[in-house]
Write a protein that holds these residues in place. Structure first.
Motif, PDB file in Angstrom:
ATOM      1  N   LYS A 128      -0.930  19.613 -19.607  1.00 32.43           N
ATOM      2  CA  LYS A 128      -0.791  20.181 -18.259  1.00 32.43           C
ATOM      3  C   LYS A 128      -0.988  21.692 -18.295  1.00 32.43           C
ATOM      4  O   LYS A 128      -1.626  22.274 -17.433  1.00 32.43           O
TER       5      LYS A 128
ATOM      6  N   GLY B 267      -4.458  22.708 -18.883  1.00 33.55           N
ATOM      7  CA  GLY B 267      -5.191  22.437 -17.649  1.00 33.55           C
ATOM      8  C   GLY B 267      -5.162  23.598 -16.676  1.00 33.55           C
ATOM      9  O   GLY B 267      -6.026  23.727 -15.815  1.00 33.55           O
ATOM     10  N   LEU B 268      -4.187  24.457 -16.866  1.00 28.95           N
ATOM     11  CA  LEU B 268      -4.045  25.591 -15.951  1.00 28.95           C
ATOM     12  C   LEU B 268      -5.213  26.559 -16.041  1.00 28.95           C
ATOM     13  O   LEU B 268      -5.534  27.240 -15.093  1.00 28.95           O
TER      14      LEU B 268
ATOM     15  N   LYS C  62      -8.254  25.858 -16.572  1.00 32.18           N
ATOM     16  CA  LYS C  62      -9.526  25.208 -16.269  1.00 32.18           C
ATOM     17  C   LYS C  62     -10.311  26.073 -15.267  1.00 32.18           C
ATOM     18  O   LYS C  62      -9.727  26.691 -14.382  1.00 32.18           O
TER      19      LYS C  62
ATOM     20  N   GLN D  13      -5.513  27.220  -5.403  1.00 31.42           N
ATOM     21  CA  GLN D  13      -5.323  26.378  -6.588  1.00 31.42           C
ATOM     22  C   GLN D  13      -4.014  26.693  -7.286  1.00 31.42           C
ATOM     23  O   GLN D  13      -3.308  25.783  -7.732  1.00 31.42           O
ATOM     24  N   LEU D  14      -3.701  27.991  -7.392  1.00 25.15           N
ATOM     25  CA  LEU D  14      -2.451  28.378  -8.059  1.00 25.15           C
ATOM     26  C   LEU D  14      -1.248  27.773  -7.348  1.00 25.15           C
ATOM     27  O   LEU D  14      -0.343  27.242  -7.977  1.00 25.15           O
TER      28      LEU D  14
ATOM     29  N   GLN E 190      -1.060  24.138  -8.070  1.00 24.68           N
ATOM     30  CA  GLN E 190      -0.588  23.875  -9.433  1.00 24.68           C
ATOM     31  C   GLN E 190       0.916  24.082  -9.527  1.00 24.68           C
ATOM     32  O   GLN E 190       1.610  23.347 -10.224  1.00 24.68           O
ATOM     33  N   TYR E 191       1.380  25.071  -8.790  1.00 23.75           N
ATOM     34  CA  TYR E 191       2.831  25.295  -8.739  1.00 23.75           C
ATOM     35  C   TYR E 191       3.514  24.049  -8.181  1.00 23.75           C
ATOM     36  O   TYR E 191       4.528  23.588  -8.709  1.00 23.75           O
TER      37      TYR E 191
ATOM     38  N   LYS F  26       2.397  20.980  -8.293  1.00 22.34           N
ATOM     39  CA  LYS F  26       2.337  19.871  -9.255  1.00 22.34           C
ATOM     40  C   LYS F  26       3.367  20.053 -10.356  1.00 22.34           C
ATOM     41  O   LYS F  26       4.015  19.093 -10.786  1.00 22.34           O
ATOM     42  N   LEU F  27       3.528  21.310 -10.822  1.00 27.22           N
ATOM     43  CA  LEU F  27       4.544  21.588 -11.845  1.00 27.22           C
ATOM     44  C   LEU F  27       5.931  21.299 -11.309  1.00 27.22           C
ATOM     45  O   LEU F  27       6.791  20.774 -12.019  1.00 27.22           O
TER      46      LEU F  27
END
Lengths: 250, 246
Positions: free
Chosen positions: B11, B14-15, B17, B221-222, B225-226, B228-229
């Motif tokens: 994960k 993946g950040l 990417k 995206q950031l 992603q936050y 998803k985390l």
């Protein structure tokens, strides 16, 4: 209409689900008129919404009239914007009642079972529009008398109030169902409705202002009224598309 | 335990990417700033010996992105209502938050420009009024969304609100400033009519707008992603609780 109907107010809405499955569904217009009748009967029984709105609007009217110096000749801009501020806040003090009442008395689920979503929307919309017109018809003459408003074009003024009132009630209705379904955050009602209604209020104030002026541009006035009417149509279509999602959620 | 850690490392890697285009955004943004302050000359007829015109390299893209983010938010709101997946709603909210940020940037830079050119920070110009109402819309959406805790209910209510506010918002962005006379029209004509001098147009359209668009996508995206985390964290906490119970 039996005696039991007067107390529950539910069983006269439409036919139960079982008969719908048998194919004996009422047309949507009939359903919405029944809902309108139910709401009017309930409103006439205790007059909660009407009294709240009227008290609120008459209080603001008196405050405005008093602070404007009683019969002072205000410029048309101020006259028009004060009128619409009073109408906006009085509408938003009571128009949410139509859905919050259903949630509070737990009758929303019965309504959802017995009638189609769009019928509920049109019924409630008609009721709110009627209520708005009653308020406009009471408040605006009082306002014109108290503040010495020079009405140059009464026909156009009535038209602008009519189209503006429809826009006000449609937006208030769709915001009311959002608020009622989010489990009662009535404090947010005005704050959420304000940005949606602001563009319409700009045009409405402009149209009303022009009807107070002697030498006003008739083309601009017609354009404003047309703009208000198109806003109404746009909001009615939007409400019709979005209402079933909120109403039938969970 | 080891497998879980492995999953977490995957994960994390993946950040990073899509590193190449992020570096490209950095280069593009640096080029924009360099061109805006050093390469492009002062424009004739503006304040501060013509240097005042340079704020458009930051004002126009911010305003543009504030508008764009409302369109993106409306798109995801429609997607949520059709597919009923909670991630679309999160994307809608992300877009609204970014819209608020860029809208604030546009308002602040715009009022600085207004002060320099016309002597007032705020004059209730139609364009200023409309951006103010759009900012109110973003805020109202976020307040409404934060007031509901149950995820499904929150998603439906906030999506419907975003879409109910769409016609007024579009009306404010595209109709009002064009119908009502405003000071902003002169500024608009200066940009569109290329009255600022040769290099302003290309720098705005080919450097500033793509750089800001890249920034928008990156921030989007950031934020996702936050989210998803956050979900992963919730899941791991729940698993840990179950292990403890056993």
């Amino acid at each position: 209409m039996g005696r039991s109907n007067a107390y529950t107010g539910v069983d006269m809405v439409a036919q139960p689900k079982s008969s719908q499955q048998n194919g004996a569904t009422l047309p949507i217009i009939h359903q919405s008129l029944l809902i309108l009748r139910k709401d009017i009967l309930l409103e006439l029984r205790n007059r909660a919404a009407l009294q709240a709105i009227l008290l609120f609007s008459i209080t603001t009217l008196i405050v405005v009239g008093f602070s404007a110096g009683g019969g002072a000749n205000l410029p048309p801009d101020t006259l028009a914007s004060l009128l619409w501020i009073i109408l906006f806040f009085s509408a938003f003090s009571g128009l949410s009642h139509v859905f919050i009442k259903e949630e509070e008395s737990n009758t929303a689920i019965a309504l959802r079972l017995t009638s189609e979503a769009n019928a509920v929307l049109w019924g409630k919309l008609l009721f709110n529009t009627l209520l708005t017109f009653v308020i406009i018809m009471i408040i605006s003459p009082l306002y014109f008398i108290l503040l010495n408003a020079p009405i140059i074009q009464p026909g156009k003024l009535a038209l602008s109030l009519l189209t503006g009132g429809i826009g006000l009630s449609v937006s208030a209705t769709i915001i009311a169902v959002i608020i009622a379904r989010s489990h009662g955050k009535p404090a947010l009602y005005g704050a959420i409705g304000f940005p949606i209604l602001l563009p319409m209020l700009f045009i409405a104030v402009d149209a009303t202002r022009l009807t107070f002026q002697t030498y006003s541009n008739i083309n601009v006035l017609n354009r404003d009224i047309l703009g208000l009417a198109s806003f109404d149509v746009l909001m009615i279509v939007t409400a019709g598309l979005l209402f079933p999602y909120v109403w039938e959620s969970e | 335990m080891f497998g879980k850690a492995n999953k977490l490392t995957r994960k994390v890697t993946g950040l990073i990417k899509g590193l190449w285009w992020k570096i490209l955004v950095g280069v593009w943004m640096s080029a924009t700033i360099y061109c805006a302050f050093i390469v492009v000359g002062p424009a004739h007829g503006f304040s501060m010996n013509g240097e005042g015109a340079k704020i458009i390299f930051f004002h126009v893209p911010s305003a543009w992105l504030a508008t764009l983010s409302y369109v993106v938010a409306a798109f995801y709101a429609i997607q949520y209502l059709i597919r009923q997946n909670i991630e679309s709603d999160e994307k809608c909210a992300t877009s609204m938050e970014l819209g608020l940020v860029f809208g604030l940037c546009a308002t602040v830079t715009g009022s600085i420009f207004s002060h320099n050119e016309w002597g007032k920070y705020w004059s209730f110009d139609p364009r200023q009024t409309s951006i103010l109402v759009i900012l109110l819309l973003f805020t109202a959406y976020l307040v409404l969304r934060n007031s509901i805790t149950e995820p499904r209910k929150r998603a439906i209510i906030s999506s419907v609100y975003a879409l109910a506010a769409l016609p007024p918002a579009m009306f404010l962005i595209w109709v009002v400033p064009r119908v009502v006379e405003s000071l902003h029209q002169f500024a608009n004509q200066a940009v569109i009519g290329d009255k600022l001098g040769g290099s302003y147009g290309p720098v705005l359209y080919f450097l500033a707008l793509p750089a800001f668009l890249g920034l928008f996508i990156w921030m989007f995206q950031l934020r996702m992603q936050y989210y998803k985390l956050y979900l992963l964290n919730q899941k791991m906490k729940a698993e840990k609780k179950q292990c403890n119970l056993k």
